[in-house]
Design an enzyme around this catalytic site. Structure first.
Site, PDB file in Angstrom:
ATOM      1  N   ASP A 194       2.034   9.517  13.963  1.00  0.00           N
ATOM      2  CA  ASP A 194       2.911   8.171  13.978  1.00  0.00           C
ATOM      3  C   ASP A 194       4.163   8.217  13.699  1.00  0.00           C
ATOM      4  O   ASP A 194       4.783   9.340  13.728  1.00  0.00           O
ATOM      5  CB  ASP A 194       2.024   7.344  12.807  1.00  0.00           C
ATOM      6  N   SER A 249       6.347   3.645   8.475  1.00  0.00           N
ATOM      7  CA  SER A 249       5.160   4.656   8.938  1.00  0.00           C
ATOM      8  C   SER A 249       4.823   4.059  10.405  1.00  0.00           C
ATOM      9  O   SER A 249       5.821   4.206  11.490  1.00  0.00           O
ATOM     10  CB  SER A 249       4.130   4.051   8.101  1.00  0.00           C
ATOM     11  N   HIS A 250       3.565   3.492  10.774  1.00  0.00           N
ATOM     12  CA  HIS A 250       3.176   3.309  12.114  1.00  0.00           C
ATOM     13  C   HIS A 250       3.748   1.991  12.560  1.00  0.00           C
ATOM     14  O   HIS A 250       3.379   1.519  13.920  1.00  0.00           O
ATOM     15  CB  HIS A 250       1.566   3.231  12.119  1.00  0.00           C
ATOM     16  N   LYS A 310      -0.781  12.597   3.262  1.00  0.00           N
ATOM     17  CA  LYS A 310      -1.392  12.940   4.555  1.00  0.00           C
ATOM     18  C   LYS A 310      -0.270  13.671   5.405  1.00  0.00           C
ATOM     19  O   LYS A 310       0.649  13.318   5.477  1.00  0.00           O
ATOM     20  CB  LYS A 310      -2.307  11.805   5.231  1.00  0.00           C
ATOM     21  N   GLU A 369      -8.458   9.526   5.149  1.00  0.00           N
ATOM     22  CA  GLU A 369      -8.914   7.979   5.115  1.00  0.00           C
ATOM     23  C   GLU A 369      -9.232   7.453   6.744  1.00  0.00           C
ATOM     24  O   GLU A 369      -8.653   8.175   7.563  1.00  0.00           O
ATOM     25  CB  GLU A 369      -7.497   7.207   4.879  1.00  0.00           C
ATOM     26  N   GLU A 370      -9.868   6.302   6.941  1.00  0.00           N
ATOM     27  CA  GLU A 370      -9.964   5.973   8.206  1.00  0.00           C
ATOM     28  C   GLU A 370      -8.856   5.542   8.957  1.00  0.00           C
ATOM     29  O   GLU A 370      -8.956   5.511  10.261  1.00  0.00           O
ATOM     30  CB  GLU A 370     -10.955   4.940   8.154  1.00  0.00           C
ATOM     31  N   THR A 377       0.843  -1.232   0.049  1.00  0.00           N
ATOM     32  CA  THR A 377      -0.010   0.127  -0.011  1.00  0.00           C
ATOM     33  C   THR A 377       0.910   1.400   0.154  1.00  0.00           C
ATOM     34  O   THR A 377       0.428   2.329  -0.466  1.00  0.00           O
ATOM     35  CB  THR A 377      -0.947   0.193   1.066  1.00  0.00           C
ATOM     36  N   ASP A 411       2.686  11.332   9.238  1.00  0.00           N
ATOM     37  CA  ASP A 411       1.681  11.607   8.416  1.00  0.00           C
ATOM     38  C   ASP A 411       0.166  11.326   8.925  1.00  0.00           C
ATOM     39  O   ASP A 411      -0.794  11.718   8.244  1.00  0.00           O
ATOM     40  CB  ASP A 411       1.650  10.812   7.006  1.00  0.00           C
ATOM     41  N   ARG A 412       0.207  10.443   9.865  1.00  0.00           N
ATOM     42  CA  ARG A 412      -1.114  10.129  10.687  1.00  0.00           C
ATOM     43  C   ARG A 412      -1.629  10.872  11.667  1.00  0.00           C
ATOM     44  O   ARG A 412      -0.523  11.611  12.312  1.00  0.00           O
ATOM     45  CB  ARG A 412      -1.282   8.611  10.910  1.00  0.00           C
ATOM     46  N   ASP A 420       6.110   8.209  10.953  1.00  0.00           N
ATOM     47  CA  ASP A 420       6.799   9.375   9.948  1.00  0.00           C
ATOM     48  C   ASP A 420       5.820  10.507   9.754  1.00  0.00           C
ATOM     49  O   ASP A 420       6.172  11.253   9.018  1.00  0.00           O
ATOM     50  CB  ASP A 420       6.934   8.579   8.528  1.00  0.00           C
TER      51      ASP A 420
HETATM   52  C1  G16 Z   1      -0.739   3.713   4.551  1.00  0.00           C
HETATM   53  C2  G16 Z   1      -1.193   4.173   3.392  1.00  0.00           C
HETATM   54  C3  G16 Z   1      -2.662   4.626   3.559  1.00  0.00           C
HETATM   55  C4  G16 Z   1      -3.648   3.348   4.078  1.00  0.00           C
HETATM   56  C5  G16 Z   1      -2.636   2.843   5.305  1.00  0.00           C
HETATM   57  C6  G16 Z   1      -3.403   1.368   5.601  1.00  0.00           C
HETATM   58  O1  G16 Z   1      -0.594   4.531   5.536  1.00  0.00           O
HETATM   59  O2  G16 Z   1      -0.588   5.424   2.924  1.00  0.00           O
HETATM   60  O3  G16 Z   1      -3.174   5.206   2.393  1.00  0.00           O
HETATM   61  O4  G16 Z   1      -4.794   3.712   4.226  1.00  0.00           O
HETATM   62  O5  G16 Z   1      -1.373   2.603   4.841  1.00  0.00           O
HETATM   63  O6  G16 Z   1      -3.342   0.775   4.576  1.00  0.00           O
HETATM   64  P1  G16 Z   1      -3.525  -0.933   4.750  1.00  0.00           P
HETATM   65  O7  G16 Z   1      -4.930  -1.056   5.213  1.00  0.00           O
HETATM   66  O8  G16 Z   1      -3.396  -1.471   3.467  1.00  0.00           O
HETATM   67  O9  G16 Z   1      -2.703  -1.445   5.656  1.00  0.00           O
HETATM   68  P2  G16 Z   1       0.847   4.706   6.168  1.00  0.00           P
HETATM   69  O10 G16 Z   1       0.608   5.717   7.371  1.00  0.00           O
HETATM   70  O11 G16 Z   1       1.153   3.123   6.806  1.00  0.00           O
HETATM   71  O12 G16 Z   1       1.839   5.091   5.120  1.00  0.00           O
END
Ligand code: G16
Length: 543
Positions: free
Chosen positions: A277, A113-114, A376, A363-364, A18, A281-282, A279
């Site tokens: 989070d 990320s997270h 984000k 996004e959720e 993703t 962005d959340r 990085d």
């Molecule tokens: C990433 C994507 C987001 C997505 C999230 C969860 O976020 O940038 O668009 O909503 O992962 O994705 P999944 O449901 O496939 O785990 P981040 O903050 O991890 O970069």
């Protein structure tokens, strides 16, 4: 300094998910693993020669080592310039801003990320394109294809370069510019928001806690909230990034940001709480005594964005990922705004933002952003909330109650089943897929199915199509359940179950979300047989 061509062979499993390639840190540390992937990126962008890139990451374990490798590979590939954050640090939104502001060809962001960090946890790398956003499938597919055929990579043999102080130097003909990671981002925020009004809010005694979760947002939040806006010292907690995020899980949700949740639900809660989070962005938004779901946060911000100078002219349109609640749609409908539904993944918003079709999206999964960058942006969402609080003089709870009374409340929750055995998860999804044609008209745990499908998206800008983006079952009372496998996990499969139910009666809008969603939760179990198929008694995370 010698430019070397190293013989290698394809390494399996380097398919970006993703959001880039995420693996266990030890996997990334294996011989040639990182180098192969970076060389594949160079191939996918028709070579790095003559290009300007931005480079930075969230400071997790291996961030510093990976940065040195990437710099040496960029130099060996003939890049013109790399703009790198001091100590190889940059939050994802700050990197996106730098790419855009400097007109760079793209950038590499080192982050998972997270996901937790550390030698035994996760590392990741993602490529962003010239608009500052995540590479679209067209490029990630090319990267993956290149990883499958690579036979060599080029790298400079030299000592580590010193990126601990801002300034420029030459690396075998390539310019390396080390920049303060926060300065440009702070400037951008001061253009979008009325810093005087926000200073006034804090001067009036408004209190806040921002949990940076030992991750990259610490320096940004301290610079913006405490230094520029005058929030009290100590407003930002866990503000020093550490390679393993203090041993924690830098995912801003009620489960992982429990300390903040406890404080916000306690007797001495500040007026406002937020977390971000790994990085940056959340975001998570919490009021005194009340948690705001990311979907509600997006809807509230869409309804009130005009209160901040950067959005005073109104919104061009809004967008949300499919599993995100439809609270946003109700605002869009009431305000006559175009509303787009995209697959999960920030990359799908890029075209809409570039084409001027949407200004705000979210996004959720705790992501909200606007056309100011192409990622984000956690701290941006916090500043927009502060702008709404400052302009309205209301509490978070009052803002939510008024929002629900006007637009209805979309009760919402996501249940995650983590590290499920991959085959069991695939089978569960396939069994759902097989049921789809027969579901409409059926009653499942008391709810009647109105529509059931597997989501596919046709991009209205470039006409590209993305299929297999989650199974959704809509009920005739407006409730919905969506099933998807995460594309960001690193162990087994993560099953995400997204639950939603609309309540228009203000007298019934203050229930506990899990309670209000009980009929939808029961229907999800009846449809998917999660317990039986995964052996789990309940979800690992509920947002
Ligand atoms: C990433 C994507 C987001 C997505 C999230 C969860 O976020 O940038 O668009 O909503 O992962 O994705 P999944 O449901 O496939 O785990 P981040 O903050 O991890 O970069």
């Amino acid at each position: 300094m010698e430019r070397k061509t190293i013989t290698t062979q394809p390494i399996e499993g380097q398919k970006p998910g993703t959001s880039g390639l995420r693996k266990k840190t030890k996997v990334f540390m294996k011989p040639h693993y990182l180098e192969n992937f970076v060389q594949a990126v160079w191939q996918a962008i028709d070579g790095v020669a003559g290009k300007t890139l931005v480079l930075g990451g969230d400071g997790r374990y291996f961030n510093d080592r990976a940065a040195q490798v990437i710099l040496r590979m960029a130099a060996a590939g003939g890049a013109r310039k790399v703009i790198v954050g001091q100590d190889a640090l940059l939050s994802t939104p700050a990197a996106s801003n730098l790419i855009r502001k400097r007109g760079a060809d793209g950038g590499l962001i080192m982050s998972a990320s997270h996901n937790p960090g550390g030698i035994h946890e996760d590392f990741g790398i993602k490529y962003n394109i010239a608009n500052g956003g995540p590479a679209p499938a067209e490029i990630t597919d090319k990267i993956y294809a290149a990883t499958e055929t690579l036979t060599s990579y080029d790298i400079l043999e030299t000592q580590d370069v010193d990126i601990s102080t801002p300034g420029s130097f030459d690396l075998a003909g390539m310019e390396v510019e080390v920049v303060d990671p926060v300065a440009d981002y702070l400037e951008l925020m001061s253009q979008l928001f009325d810093f005087n009004a926000l200073r006034g809010l804090f001067q009036s005694g408004f209190t806040m806690r921002f949990d940076a979760m030992h991750a990259i947002t610490g320096p940004y939040a301290t610079a913006v909230l405490e230094n520029a806006l005058g929030a009290a010292a100590g407003t930002v907690v866990n503000g020093t990034p550490s390679p393993d995020f203090g041993g924690g899980h830098p995912d801003p949700n009620p489960t992982w940001a429990k300390t903040l949740m406890d404080e916000m639900m306690g007797p001495d809660a500040p007026d406002f709480g937020a977390a971000s989070d790994g990085d940056g962005d959340r975001n998570m938004i919490v009021g005194r005594g009340i948690y705001v779901t990311p979907s509600d946060s997006l809807a509230v911000l869409a309804a009130n964005a005009h209160l901040a100078p950067g959005y005073s002219g109104g919104l061009k349109g809004v967008a949300r990922s499919m599993p995100t609640s439809r609270a946003l749609d109700r605002v869009a409908e009431a305000r006559g705004l175009a509303c787009y539904e995209t697959p999960t993944g920030w990359k799908f918003f890029g075209n809409l933002l570039d084409a001027g079709r949407a200004t705000l999206c979210g996004e959720e999964s705790a992501g909200t952003g606007s056309d100011h960058v192409r990622e984000k942006d956690g701290l941006w969402a916090v500043l927009l909330w502060l702008s709404v609080l400052a302009a309205s003089g209301k509490s978070v709870a009052d803002i939510l109650a008024a929002h629900w009374a006007e637009f209805g409340r979309n009760y919402y929750s996501r249940h995650d089943y983590e590290a499920v055995e991959s085959t069991a998860a695939e089978r569960l999804m396939q069994a759902l897929r097989d049921q789809l044609p027969d579901l409409p008209g059926q009653t499942v745990a008391g709810l009647t199915v109105a529509l059931a499908d597997e989501f596919a998206y046709d991009d209205p800008v470039d006409g590209s199509r993305a299929e297999g983006q989650g199974i959704r079952v809509m009920f005739d009372d407006g409730a919905r359940v969506v099933f998807r496998l995460s594309g960001t996990g690193t162990v087994g499969a993560t099953l995400r179950v997204y639950l939603e139910r609309l309540e228009n009666d203000p007298a019934l809008q203050q229930l506990d979300a899990q309670e209000a969603l009980a009929p939808v939760i029961a229907a999800a179990e009846a449809l998917a047989g999660i317990g039986e198929r995964t052996g789990r008694v309940g979800p690992d995370v509920m947002t």
